[in-house]
Design an enzyme around this catalytic site. Structure first.
Site, PDB file in Angstrom:
ATOM      1  N   ILE A 234       0.613   8.628 110.197  1.00 33.87           N
ATOM      2  CA  ILE A 234      -0.596   8.870 109.389  1.00 33.87           C
ATOM      3  C   ILE A 234      -0.166   9.080 107.948  1.00 33.87           C
ATOM      4  O   ILE A 234       0.566  10.035 107.643  1.00 33.87           O
ATOM      5  CB  ILE A 234      -1.357  10.133 109.878  1.00 33.87           C
ATOM      6  CG1 ILE A 234      -1.701  10.016 111.372  1.00 33.87           C
ATOM      7  CG2 ILE A 234      -2.622  10.354 109.045  1.00 33.87           C
ATOM      8  CD1 ILE A 234      -2.285  11.306 111.971  1.00 33.87           C
TER       9      ILE A 234
ATOM     10  N   ASP B 149       6.055   9.344  98.394  1.00 36.48           N
ATOM     11  CA  ASP B 149       4.979   8.795  97.578  1.00 36.48           C
ATOM     12  C   ASP B 149       4.838   7.312  97.964  1.00 36.48           C
ATOM     13  O   ASP B 149       5.788   6.545  97.778  1.00 36.48           O
ATOM     14  CB  ASP B 149       5.359   8.952  96.089  1.00 36.48           C
ATOM     15  CG  ASP B 149       4.229   8.550  95.164  1.00 36.48           C
ATOM     16  OD1 ASP B 149       3.445   7.660  95.533  1.00 36.48           O
ATOM     17  OD2 ASP B 149       4.141   9.129  94.073  1.00 36.48           O
TER      18      ASP B 149
ATOM     19  N   ASN C 262      -4.120   5.702 105.383  1.00 36.29           N
ATOM     20  CA  ASN C 262      -5.218   6.550 104.897  1.00 36.29           C
ATOM     21  C   ASN C 262      -4.981   7.058 103.471  1.00 36.29           C
ATOM     22  O   ASN C 262      -5.942   7.331 102.743  1.00 36.29           O
ATOM     23  CB  ASN C 262      -5.378   7.732 105.879  1.00 36.29           C
ATOM     24  CG  ASN C 262      -6.187   8.862 105.307  1.00 36.29           C
ATOM     25  OD1 ASN C 262      -7.406   8.794 105.220  1.00 36.29           O
ATOM     26  ND2 ASN C 262      -5.499   9.924 104.866  1.00 36.29           N
TER      27      ASN C 262
ATOM     28  N   ARG D   7       4.250  -3.191 105.213  1.00 40.17           N
ATOM     29  CA  ARG D   7       5.343  -4.174 105.238  1.00 40.17           C
ATOM     30  C   ARG D   7       6.552  -3.671 106.014  1.00 40.17           C
ATOM     31  O   ARG D   7       7.249  -4.449 106.670  1.00 40.17           O
ATOM     32  CB  ARG D   7       5.749  -4.530 103.791  1.00 40.17           C
ATOM     33  CG  ARG D   7       6.871  -5.539 103.693  1.00 40.17           C
ATOM     34  CD  ARG D   7       6.477  -6.892 104.266  1.00 40.17           C
ATOM     35  NE  ARG D   7       7.564  -7.848 104.205  1.00 40.17           N
ATOM     36  CZ  ARG D   7       8.537  -7.957 105.116  1.00 40.17           C
ATOM     37  NH1 ARG D   7       8.548  -7.141 106.161  1.00 40.17           N
ATOM     38  NH2 ARG D   7       9.483  -8.872 104.986  1.00 40.17           N
TER      39      ARG D   7
ATOM     40  N   TYR E 211     -11.882   1.763  91.375  1.00 36.68           N
ATOM     41  CA  TYR E 211     -11.782   2.309  92.736  1.00 36.68           C
ATOM     42  C   TYR E 211     -12.412   1.323  93.732  1.00 36.68           C
ATOM     43  O   TYR E 211     -11.825   1.017  94.778  1.00 36.68           O
ATOM     44  CB  TYR E 211     -12.466   3.681  92.826  1.00 36.68           C
ATOM     45  CG  TYR E 211     -12.438   4.232  94.237  1.00 36.68           C
ATOM     46  CD1 TYR E 211     -11.242   4.677  94.798  1.00 36.68           C
ATOM     47  CD2 TYR E 211     -13.588   4.272  95.023  1.00 36.68           C
ATOM     48  CE1 TYR E 211     -11.193   5.155  96.108  1.00 36.68           C
ATOM     49  CE2 TYR E 211     -13.548   4.755  96.328  1.00 36.68           C
ATOM     50  CZ  TYR E 211     -12.359   5.188  96.869  1.00 36.68           C
ATOM     51  OH  TYR E 211     -12.314   5.658  98.171  1.00 36.68           O
TER      52      TYR E 211
ATOM     53  N   LYS F  77     -10.753  -0.783  96.997  1.00 36.75           N
ATOM     54  CA  LYS F  77     -11.241  -0.729  98.378  1.00 36.75           C
ATOM     55  C   LYS F  77     -11.719  -2.116  98.845  1.00 36.75           C
ATOM     56  O   LYS F  77     -11.652  -2.418 100.041  1.00 36.75           O
ATOM     57  CB  LYS F  77     -12.316   0.348  98.526  1.00 36.75           C
ATOM     58  CG  LYS F  77     -11.739   1.766  98.391  1.00 36.75           C
ATOM     59  CD  LYS F  77     -10.679   2.053  99.476  1.00 36.75           C
ATOM     60  CE  LYS F  77     -10.133   3.466  99.431  1.00 36.75           C
ATOM     61  NZ  LYS F  77      -9.174   3.746 100.527  1.00 36.75           N
TER      62      LYS F  77
ATOM     63  N   VAL G  32     -17.695  11.657 102.324  1.00 38.74           N
ATOM     64  CA  VAL G  32     -16.992  12.608 103.192  1.00 38.74           C
ATOM     65  C   VAL G  32     -16.535  13.769 102.313  1.00 38.74           C
ATOM     66  O   VAL G  32     -15.857  13.541 101.302  1.00 38.74           O
ATOM     67  CB  VAL G  32     -15.726  11.987 103.824  1.00 38.74           C
ATOM     68  CG1 VAL G  32     -15.193  12.892 104.937  1.00 38.74           C
ATOM     69  CG2 VAL G  32     -15.970  10.570 104.330  1.00 38.74           C
TER      70      VAL G  32
HETATM   71  P1  NDP Z   1      -8.079  13.828 100.165  1.00 39.87           P
HETATM   72  O1  NDP Z   1      -7.851  13.934  98.695  1.00 39.87           O
HETATM   73  O2  NDP Z   1      -8.537  15.029 100.878  1.00 39.87           O
HETATM   74  O3  NDP Z   1      -6.749  13.279 100.860  1.00 39.87           O
HETATM   75  C1  NDP Z   1      -5.992  12.233 100.290  1.00 39.87           C
HETATM   76  C2  NDP Z   1      -4.634  12.164 100.979  1.00 39.87           C
HETATM   77  O4  NDP Z   1      -3.894  11.065 100.419  1.00 39.87           O
HETATM   78  C3  NDP Z   1      -3.804  13.415 100.746  1.00 39.87           C
HETATM   79  O5  NDP Z   1      -3.151  13.757 101.958  1.00 39.87           O
HETATM   80  C4  NDP Z   1      -2.781  13.001  99.707  1.00 39.87           C
HETATM   81  O6  NDP Z   1      -1.563  13.707  99.922  1.00 39.87           O
HETATM   82  C5  NDP Z   1      -2.596  11.520 100.074  1.00 39.87           C
HETATM   83  N1  NDP Z   1      -2.057  10.765  98.953  1.00 39.87           N
HETATM   84  C6  NDP Z   1      -2.649  10.502  97.766  1.00 39.87           C
HETATM   85  N2  NDP Z   1      -1.809   9.818  96.971  1.00 39.87           N
HETATM   86  C7  NDP Z   1      -0.665   9.643  97.677  1.00 39.87           C
HETATM   87  C8  NDP Z   1       0.581   9.026  97.405  1.00 39.87           C
HETATM   88  N3  NDP Z   1       0.818   8.444  96.221  1.00 39.87           N
HETATM   89  N4  NDP Z   1       1.545   9.022  98.354  1.00 39.87           N
HETATM   90  C9  NDP Z   1       1.318   9.616  99.553  1.00 39.87           C
HETATM   91  N5  NDP Z   1       0.168  10.204  99.876  1.00 39.87           N
HETATM   92  C10 NDP Z   1      -0.802  10.235  98.948  1.00 39.87           C
HETATM   93  O7  NDP Z   1      -9.122  12.648 100.339  1.00 39.87           O
HETATM   94  P2  NDP Z   1      -9.739  11.928 101.652  1.00 39.87           P
HETATM   95  O8  NDP Z   1      -9.225  12.518 102.881  1.00 39.87           O
HETATM   96  O9  NDP Z   1     -11.180  11.865 101.448  1.00 39.87           O
HETATM   97  O10 NDP Z   1      -9.157  10.462 101.447  1.00 39.87           O
HETATM   98  C11 NDP Z   1      -8.466   9.751 102.444  1.00 39.87           C
HETATM   99  C12 NDP Z   1      -8.827   8.284 102.340  1.00 39.87           C
HETATM  100  O11 NDP Z   1     -10.192   8.112 102.631  1.00 39.87           O
HETATM  101  C13 NDP Z   1      -8.601   7.664 100.956  1.00 39.87           C
HETATM  102  O12 NDP Z   1      -8.039   6.373 101.129  1.00 39.87           O
HETATM  103  C14 NDP Z   1     -10.007   7.557 100.396  1.00 39.87           C
HETATM  104  O13 NDP Z   1     -10.114   6.530  99.457  1.00 39.87           O
HETATM  105  C15 NDP Z   1     -10.780   7.277 101.651  1.00 39.87           C
HETATM  106  N6  NDP Z   1     -12.213   7.556 101.601  1.00 39.87           N
HETATM  107  C16 NDP Z   1     -12.675   8.803 101.265  1.00 39.87           C
HETATM  108  C17 NDP Z   1     -14.037   9.033 101.237  1.00 39.87           C
HETATM  109  C18 NDP Z   1     -14.615  10.338 100.809  1.00 39.87           C
HETATM  110  O14 NDP Z   1     -15.806  10.389 100.464  1.00 39.87           O
HETATM  111  N7  NDP Z   1     -13.858  11.430 100.821  1.00 39.87           N
HETATM  112  C19 NDP Z   1     -14.989   7.994 101.621  1.00 39.87           C
HETATM  113  C20 NDP Z   1     -14.391   6.739 101.943  1.00 39.87           C
HETATM  114  C21 NDP Z   1     -13.063   6.550 101.960  1.00 39.87           C
HETATM  115  P3  NDP Z   1      -0.571  14.261  98.789  1.00 39.87           P
HETATM  116  O15 NDP Z   1      -1.392  14.578  97.574  1.00 39.87           O
HETATM  117  O16 NDP Z   1       0.066  15.451  99.447  1.00 39.87           O
HETATM  118  O17 NDP Z   1       0.401  13.145  98.589  1.00 39.87           O
HETATM  119  C1  8X3 Z   2     -15.290   7.317  98.689  1.00 42.21           C
HETATM  120  C2  8X3 Z   2     -16.756   7.268  98.803  1.00 42.21           C
HETATM  121  O1  8X3 Z   2     -18.878   6.544  97.583  1.00 42.21           O
HETATM  122  O2  8X3 Z   2     -17.370   8.042  96.408  1.00 42.21           O
HETATM  123  O3  8X3 Z   2     -14.717   6.091  99.010  1.00 42.21           O
HETATM  124  O4  8X3 Z   2     -16.789   5.737  96.742  1.00 42.21           O
HETATM  125  S1  8X3 Z   2     -17.462   6.868  97.321  1.00 42.21           S
END
Ligand code: NDP
Ligand code: 8X3
Length: 256
Positions: A9, A62, A89, A123, A155, A159, A188
Site C-alpha cells: 500500500i 518518496d 494510493n 514498473r 490535479y 487523475k 473523502v
Molecule cells: P492523505 O493526505 O490523507 O494521504 C495521502 C498519502 O499519500 C499519505 O500517506 C502520504 O504519506 C502519501 N504520499 C504523498 N506524497 C507521497 C510521496 N511523494 N511519496 C510517498 N507517499 C506519499 O489523502 P487521501 O488519503 O485522501 O489520499 C489518498 C489518495 O486518494 C490520493 O491519491 C488522492 O488523490 C486520492 N483521492 C482523495 C480524495 C479525497 O477527497 N480525499 C478523493 C479522491 C481521490 P507521507 O506524507 O507520509 O509520504
Molecule cells: C479528490 C476529490 O473533488 O477534491 O480527488 O478532486 S476532489
C-alpha cells in the site's frame, strides 16, 4: 479472506491508505506499508500487529524518487518479494487556482507524485507479477479523473492520467492473469484538503461543510471488495461518492 497474501500500500501513513491497511490487516493480509513519514508507518505497523497479529514491513520512501523506489522494492527481504496486490494510493493536490495563476512547483509536485510516482512503483512491482502470472493492481484515481472542475486543472490532469494508465495497463496485461482495478472516489475527509491548502485547517474544513463526506474506511471497504473477487472477476472501474455529491460541481450542503 486474504490469508498469507502480500499487499503493498503506497501512502499508508494517512487517510485512504491507512484505512486500507486496517481493512486488509483484518482480512489476514501481510502488509508492505510505504510512505515518507517513518513514525506514522511504524505506529500503524505496531497497532496492526497488536490488533490482528499482522506481519508488516515498513518502506520509508518518496515515490517521486525513482532510484529510491527501485532500491527499496528491489531489495526486499525474500519473504516480502512476491507482491500479490499493489494499491497505488499515494497522491496529493496542491493549490486550487486558475492555471494562469498556478504555481509551477505545485504542478511538479502533483505530476511527480500522482503520475510518475505511480509509474515508478508499478514498473518495479509488475515484472514479478507477470512472471508469476498472477496479481492485482488497484489504482486510486478520483472523480477528478473523470471530470475537470474550476481551478482543479493540474490535479484533474494527473487523475485523468491515472485513469488512462489503468486502462492502458488492462490492455498491456491482458492474458497475463493480472487484474487492474481503478477506483475513483469523490469527497473523502482525510488530510487531503489540509495538504492541498498547506495546513489551512479552516479552508480544509469548508470543503466538507454541510454534507457527510465519505470516510477513508468507506473507500477501503470498496478496495477490499475489489481485492477479494474470485480470479475470473475484475471490478475494473468504480466511482464512489458521498450521497450528497452528484458530480464535481453539484454537492448538496445543509445550512446550519
Ligand atoms: P492523505 O493526505 O490523507 O494521504 C495521502 C498519502 O499519500 C499519505 O500517506 C502520504 O504519506 C502519501 N504520499 C504523498 N506524497 C507521497 C510521496 N511523494 N511519496 C510517498 N507517499 C506519499 O489523502 P487521501 O488519503 O485522501 O489520499 C489518498 C489518495 O486518494 C490520493 O491519491 C488522492 O488523490 C486520492 N483521492 C482523495 C480524495 C479525497 O477527497 N480525499 C478523493 C479522491 C481521490 P507521507 O506524507 O507520509 O509520504
Ligand atoms: C479528490 C476529490 O473533488 O477534491 O480527488 O478532486 S476532489
Amino acid at each position: 479472506m486474504l490469508q498469507g497474501k502480500t499487499v503493498l500500500i503506497t501512502g499508508a501513513s494517512s487517510g485512504i491508505g491507512q484505512a486500507c491497511a486496517e481493512r486488509f490487516a483484518e482480512s489476514g493480509a501481510r502488509l508492505l506499508l510505504l510512505a515518507r513519514r517513518r513514525e506514522r508507518l511504524e505506529q500503524l505497523a505496531a497497532q496492526l500487529q497488536q490488533r490482528y497479529g499482522t506481519s508488516t514491513h515498513c518502506l520509508v520512501c518518496d515515490v517521486r524518487d525513482r532510484h529510491a523506489v527501485q532500491h527499496v522494492l528491489g531489495t526486499l527481504p525474500p519473504e516480502w518479494a512476491a507482491i500479490d496486490i499493489l494499491i497505488n494510493n499515494a497522491g496529493l493536490a496542491r493549490g486550487l487556482a486558475p492555471l494562469h495563476e498556478g504555481d509551477p512547483d505545485d504542478w511538479d509536485e502533483m505530476l511527480d507524485t500522482n503520475v510518475r510516482g505511480l509509474l515508478n512503483v508499478t514498473r518495479v512491482v509488475l515484472p514479478g507479477m507477470v512472471a508469476r502470472r498472477s496479481g492485482m493492481v488497484i489504482n486510486i484515481g478520483s472523480i477528478a479523473g473523470r471530470e475537470v472542475y474550476p481551478n482543479g486543472n493540474v490535479y484533474c490532469a494527473t487523475k485523468h492520467a491515472v485513469r488512462a494508465l489503468s486502462e492502458a495497463l488492462r490492455i498491456d496485461l491482458n492474458g497475463t492473469g493480472i487484474r487492474v482495478v481503478n477506483i475513483d472516489p469523490g469527497l473523502v475527509e482525510t488530510e487531503f484538503s489540509l495538504v492541498r491548502f498547506r495546513g489551512d485547517a479552516d479552508r480544509a474544513r469548508k470543503v466538507y461543510e454541510g454534507l457527510q463526506p465519505l470516510s477513508a474506511a468507506d473507500v477501503a471497504d470498496v478496495v477490499l471488495f475489489c481485492a477479494t473477487r474470485p480470479p475470473h472477476v475484475v471490478i475494473a472501474d468504480v466511482l464512489i461518492l458521498p450521497s450528497a455529491q452528484a458530480n464535481t460541481w453539484l454537492v448538496h450542503r445543509e445550512r446550519s
